[in-house]
Scaffold this motif. Structure first.
Motif, PDB file in Angstrom:
ATOM      1  N   MET A  59       5.882  -4.716  15.212  1.00 12.04           N
ATOM      2  CA  MET A  59       5.305  -3.463  15.693  1.00 12.04           C
ATOM      3  C   MET A  59       4.394  -2.845  14.655  1.00 12.04           C
ATOM      4  O   MET A  59       3.375  -2.251  14.950  1.00 12.04           O
ATOM      5  CB  MET A  59       6.424  -2.480  16.039  1.00 12.04           C
ATOM      6  CG  MET A  59       5.929  -1.166  16.636  1.00 12.04           C
ATOM      7  SD  MET A  59       7.319  -0.053  16.960  1.00 12.04           S
ATOM      8  CE  MET A  59       8.235  -1.052  18.152  1.00 12.04           C
ATOM      9  N   LEU A  60       4.749  -2.961  13.401  1.00 15.24           N
ATOM     10  CA  LEU A  60       3.968  -2.391  12.315  1.00 15.24           C
ATOM     11  C   LEU A  60       3.155  -3.487  11.661  1.00 15.24           C
ATOM     12  O   LEU A  60       3.692  -4.425  11.091  1.00 15.24           O
ATOM     13  CB  LEU A  60       4.900  -1.747  11.283  1.00 15.24           C
ATOM     14  CG  LEU A  60       5.790  -0.632  11.832  1.00 15.24           C
ATOM     15  CD1 LEU A  60       6.766  -0.183  10.767  1.00 15.24           C
ATOM     16  CD2 LEU A  60       4.959   0.524  12.305  1.00 15.24           C
ATOM     17  N   ALA A  61       1.841  -3.364  11.761  1.00 14.94           N
ATOM     18  CA  ALA A  61       0.978  -4.406  11.211  1.00 14.94           C
ATOM     19  C   ALA A  61       1.005  -4.371   9.702  1.00 14.94           C
ATOM     20  O   ALA A  61       1.081  -3.319   9.080  1.00 14.94           O
ATOM     21  CB  ALA A  61      -0.452  -4.187  11.727  1.00 14.94           C
ATOM     22  N   ASP A  62       0.895  -5.546   9.105  1.00 15.63           N
ATOM     23  CA  ASP A  62       0.904  -5.631   7.646  1.00 15.63           C
ATOM     24  C   ASP A  62      -0.529  -5.586   7.142  1.00 15.63           C
ATOM     25  O   ASP A  62      -1.239  -6.565   7.168  1.00 15.63           O
ATOM     26  CB  ASP A  62       1.589  -6.930   7.214  1.00 15.63           C
ATOM     27  CG  ASP A  62       1.717  -7.020   5.699  1.00 15.63           C
ATOM     28  OD1 ASP A  62       2.239  -8.033   5.237  1.00 15.63           O
ATOM     29  OD2 ASP A  62       1.287  -6.082   5.003  1.00 15.63           O
ATOM     30  N   LYS A  63      -0.951  -4.391   6.692  1.00 13.36           N
ATOM     31  CA  LYS A  63      -2.316  -4.202   6.182  1.00 13.36           C
ATOM     32  C   LYS A  63      -2.305  -3.817   4.710  1.00 13.36           C
ATOM     33  O   LYS A  63      -3.295  -3.387   4.166  1.00 13.36           O
ATOM     34  CB  LYS A  63      -3.011  -3.097   6.987  1.00 13.36           C
ATOM     35  CG  LYS A  63      -3.025  -3.357   8.494  1.00 13.36           C
ATOM     36  CD  LYS A  63      -3.581  -2.138   9.212  1.00 13.36           C
ATOM     37  CE  LYS A  63      -3.491  -2.287  10.718  1.00 13.36           C
ATOM     38  NZ  LYS A  63      -3.910  -1.064  11.419  1.00 13.36           N
ATOM     39  N   ALA A  64      -1.164  -3.954   4.079  1.00 16.33           N
ATOM     40  CA  ALA A  64      -1.013  -3.428   2.730  1.00 16.33           C
ATOM     41  C   ALA A  64      -1.974  -4.067   1.750  1.00 16.33           C
ATOM     42  O   ALA A  64      -2.420  -3.418   0.809  1.00 16.33           O
ATOM     43  CB  ALA A  64       0.418  -3.632   2.255  1.00 16.33           C
ATOM     44  N   HIS A  65      -2.322  -5.324   1.989  1.00 17.58           N
ATOM     45  CA  HIS A  65      -3.133  -6.020   0.987  1.00 17.58           C
ATOM     46  C   HIS A  65      -4.533  -5.438   0.877  1.00 17.58           C
ATOM     47  O   HIS A  65      -5.190  -5.571  -0.145  1.00 17.58           O
ATOM     48  CB  HIS A  65      -3.210  -7.507   1.350  1.00 17.58           C
ATOM     49  CG  HIS A  65      -1.865  -8.199   1.295  1.00 17.58           C
ATOM     50  ND1 HIS A  65      -1.082  -8.359   2.403  1.00 17.58           N
ATOM     51  CD2 HIS A  65      -1.182  -8.718   0.253  1.00 17.58           C
ATOM     52  CE1 HIS A  65       0.035  -8.985   2.068  1.00 17.58           C
ATOM     53  NE2 HIS A  65       0.003  -9.207   0.764  1.00 17.58           N
ATOM     54  N   SER A  66      -5.025  -4.761   1.949  1.00 23.04           N
ATOM     55  CA  SER A  66      -6.377  -4.209   1.913  1.00 23.04           C
ATOM     56  C   SER A  66      -6.387  -2.711   1.633  1.00 23.04           C
ATOM     57  O   SER A  66      -7.431  -2.090   1.665  1.00 23.04           O
ATOM     58  CB  SER A  66      -7.092  -4.468   3.250  1.00 23.04           C
ATOM     59  OG  SER A  66      -6.376  -3.868   4.305  1.00 23.04           O
ATOM     60  N   THR A  67      -5.246  -2.158   1.365  1.00 24.90           N
ATOM     61  CA  THR A  67      -5.136  -0.713   1.158  1.00 24.90           C
ATOM     62  C   THR A  67      -4.939  -0.392  -0.313  1.00 24.90           C
ATOM     63  O   THR A  67      -4.103  -1.006  -0.971  1.00 24.90           O
ATOM     64  CB  THR A  67      -3.936  -0.156   1.947  1.00 24.90           C
ATOM     65  OG1 THR A  67      -4.072  -0.543   3.313  1.00 24.90           O
ATOM     66  CG2 THR A  67      -3.905   1.347   1.860  1.00 24.90           C
ATOM     67  N   PRO A  68      -5.703   0.555  -0.873  1.00 21.00           N
ATOM     68  CA  PRO A  68      -5.499   0.935  -2.272  1.00 21.00           C
ATOM     69  C   PRO A  68      -4.062   1.379  -2.494  1.00 21.00           C
ATOM     70  O   PRO A  68      -3.487   2.079  -1.659  1.00 21.00           O
ATOM     71  CB  PRO A  68      -6.487   2.098  -2.455  1.00 21.00           C
ATOM     72  CG  PRO A  68      -7.509   1.913  -1.387  1.00 21.00           C
ATOM     73  CD  PRO A  68      -6.792   1.292  -0.234  1.00 21.00           C
ATOM     74  N   PRO A  69      -3.458   0.968  -3.634  1.00 22.14           N
ATOM     75  CA  PRO A  69      -2.045   1.282  -3.880  1.00 22.14           C
ATOM     76  C   PRO A  69      -1.708   2.757  -3.749  1.00 22.14           C
ATOM     77  O   PRO A  69      -0.654   3.120  -3.240  1.00 22.14           O
ATOM     78  CB  PRO A  69      -1.816   0.786  -5.312  1.00 22.14           C
ATOM     79  CG  PRO A  69      -2.869  -0.255  -5.515  1.00 22.14           C
ATOM     80  CD  PRO A  69      -4.056   0.191  -4.720  1.00 22.14           C
ATOM     81  N   GLY A  70      -2.593   3.636  -4.202  1.00 22.15           N
ATOM     82  CA  GLY A  70      -2.297   5.058  -4.180  1.00 22.15           C
ATOM     83  C   GLY A  70      -2.145   5.644  -2.794  1.00 22.15           C
ATOM     84  O   GLY A  70      -1.559   6.703  -2.624  1.00 22.15           O
ATOM     85  N   SER A  71      -2.701   4.980  -1.776  1.00 22.49           N
ATOM     86  CA  SER A  71      -2.642   5.532  -0.428  1.00 22.49           C
ATOM     87  C   SER A  71      -1.659   4.781   0.467  1.00 22.49           C
ATOM     88  O   SER A  71      -1.568   5.083   1.655  1.00 22.49           O
ATOM     89  CB  SER A  71      -4.037   5.495   0.214  1.00 22.49           C
ATOM     90  OG  SER A  71      -4.496   4.155   0.306  1.00 22.49           O
ATOM     91  N   LEU A  72      -0.922   3.814  -0.073  1.00 24.26           N
ATOM     92  CA  LEU A  72      -0.002   3.031   0.753  1.00 24.26           C
ATOM     93  C   LEU A  72       1.064   3.906   1.399  1.00 24.26           C
ATOM     94  O   LEU A  72       1.307   3.836   2.606  1.00 24.26           O
ATOM     95  CB  LEU A  72       0.666   1.939  -0.088  1.00 24.26           C
ATOM     96  CG  LEU A  72      -0.163   0.690  -0.368  1.00 24.26           C
ATOM     97  CD1 LEU A  72       0.592  -0.241  -1.310  1.00 24.26           C
ATOM     98  CD2 LEU A  72      -0.477  -0.037   0.936  1.00 24.26           C
ATOM     99  N   TYR A  73       1.721   4.733   0.593  1.00 20.12           N
ATOM    100  CA  TYR A  73       2.813   5.534   1.149  1.00 20.12           C
ATOM    101  C   TYR A  73       2.280   6.485   2.207  1.00 20.12           C
ATOM    102  O   TYR A  73       2.943   6.754   3.221  1.00 20.12           O
ATOM    103  CB  TYR A  73       3.549   6.288   0.041  1.00 20.12           C
ATOM    104  CG  TYR A  73       2.927   7.606  -0.322  1.00 20.12           C
ATOM    105  CD1 TYR A  73       3.297   8.771   0.341  1.00 20.12           C
ATOM    106  CD2 TYR A  73       1.944   7.690  -1.314  1.00 20.12           C
ATOM    107  CE1 TYR A  73       2.721   9.984   0.021  1.00 20.12           C
ATOM    108  CE2 TYR A  73       1.365   8.893  -1.628  1.00 20.12           C
ATOM    109  CZ  TYR A  73       1.750  10.045  -0.964  1.00 20.12           C
ATOM    110  OH  TYR A  73       1.167  11.240  -1.270  1.00 20.12           O
ATOM    111  N   ALA A  74       1.047   7.035   1.988  1.00 15.44           N
ATOM    112  CA  ALA A  74       0.464   7.972   2.950  1.00 15.44           C
ATOM    113  C   ALA A  74       0.171   7.273   4.274  1.00 15.44           C
ATOM    114  O   ALA A  74       0.373   7.851   5.356  1.00 15.44           O
ATOM    115  CB  ALA A  74      -0.802   8.596   2.386  1.00 15.44           C
ATOM    116  N   ARG A  75      -0.306   6.025   4.216  1.00 16.70           N
ATOM    117  CA  ARG A  75      -0.590   5.289   5.450  1.00 16.70           C
ATOM    118  C   ARG A  75       0.693   4.993   6.207  1.00 16.70           C
ATOM    119  O   ARG A  75       0.770   5.136   7.432  1.00 16.70           O
ATOM    120  CB  ARG A  75      -1.334   3.988   5.151  1.00 16.70           C
ATOM    121  CG  ARG A  75      -1.713   3.234   6.424  1.00 16.70           C
ATOM    122  CD  ARG A  75      -2.635   2.073   6.133  1.00 16.70           C
ATOM    123  NE  ARG A  75      -1.969   1.062   5.322  1.00 16.70           N
ATOM    124  CZ  ARG A  75      -1.129   0.137   5.819  1.00 16.70           C
ATOM    125  NH1 ARG A  75      -0.808   0.159   7.096  1.00 16.70           N
ATOM    126  NH2 ARG A  75      -0.590  -0.766   5.032  1.00 16.70           N
TER     127      ARG A  75
END
Length: 245
Positions: A1-17
């Motif tokens: 259900m939750l797509a794995d997009k973490a690799h393209s997201t800046p670390p600082g905004s991961l928790y916010a996303r």
């Protein structure tokens, strides 16, 4: 259900996303009230992030009141807070009954007294003219949410004190029983600290912050009619307004 997009997201905004996506799923009804969220390990695997990042996202949603924690069982979706719109002139029971909530008013004080300077000015009376003060603790789903202190001219107040104020809104009594057409209200909102008396009535800690709303309601002809101080708990219901640019 939750797509794995973490690799393209800046670390600082991961928790916010993660936080924002979980909130969006809750608003959309993917996770219903009292539903259990995926575990921290499941969220870590879905997003490819650390436990610290997941906990930061969940922690922010918990602070917002969107989630609540059950020890040993995980995070669960909270019931949405009841809300009253400031864009409509409605009584408490009128607003929340439309949403299906249980409403009750506990009358804690009725006085006939001379108008002080502030009340007299608001109601367009001479200082010292007789007014009626009505104090009611408003209960929403059996929890106290506000103390309403209402002032009206004594001629009107002597009629109102004969009414069933435990279950009826003053606004509806004025319109339906007394044929007084309401027009508009002026509001001001600030925050104050609850004293011992207010804290006891609202079942909160002494010194807790509460919202204080001053509301002056006018008739359709623009005459001041009803002046109130509303002392509202901030933890179990919301006030909302749409503001156009």
């Amino acid at each position: 259900m939750l797509a794995d997009k973490a690799h393209s997201t800046p670390p600082g905004s991961l928790y916010a996303r993660i936080r924002d996506e979980l909130r969006a799923h809750i608003v959309a009804g993917v996770y219903k009230p009292h539903a259990r969220l995926p575990s921290e390990s499941e969220l870590m695997n879905s997003y490819g992030v650390s436990r610290i990042t997941v906990r930061q996202a969940l922690g922010e949603l918990e602070k917002e009141g969107v989630l609540f924690k059950v020890a040993g069982k995980g995070m669960f979706v909270s019931l949405p807070k009841p809300f009253q719109s400031l864009a409509r002139l409605q009584g408490f029971a009128e607003a929340f009954s439309e949403q299906g909530h249980e409403i009750y008013n506990r009358v804690v004080g009725i006085k006939h007294l001379p108008a002080g300077p502030a009340v007299a000015q608001k109601l367009g009376l001479a200082e010292g003219e007789p007014v009626t003060e009505l104090k009611r603790v408003r209960h929403l789903n059996r929890q106290p949410v506000s103390l309403d202190v209402t002032y009206v001219a004594a001629t009107l107040g002597k009629r109102l004190v004969q009414e069933n104020l435990a279950t009826r809104d003053i606004f509806l009594i004025l319109e339906n029983d007394y044929a007084i057409a309401l027009g508009y209200a002026d509001l001001s909102i600030d925050a104050v600290l609850a004293d011992a008396e207010l804290a006891a009535l609202l079942q909160i800690a002494d010194g807790s912050p509460v919202l204080r709303i001053e509301r002056l309601t006018h008739t359709k002809d623009g005459e001041p009619l009803d002046f109130e101080y509303l002392y509202c708990r901030a933890d179990n219901f919301q006030l909302r307004a749409r503001i156009e640019r």
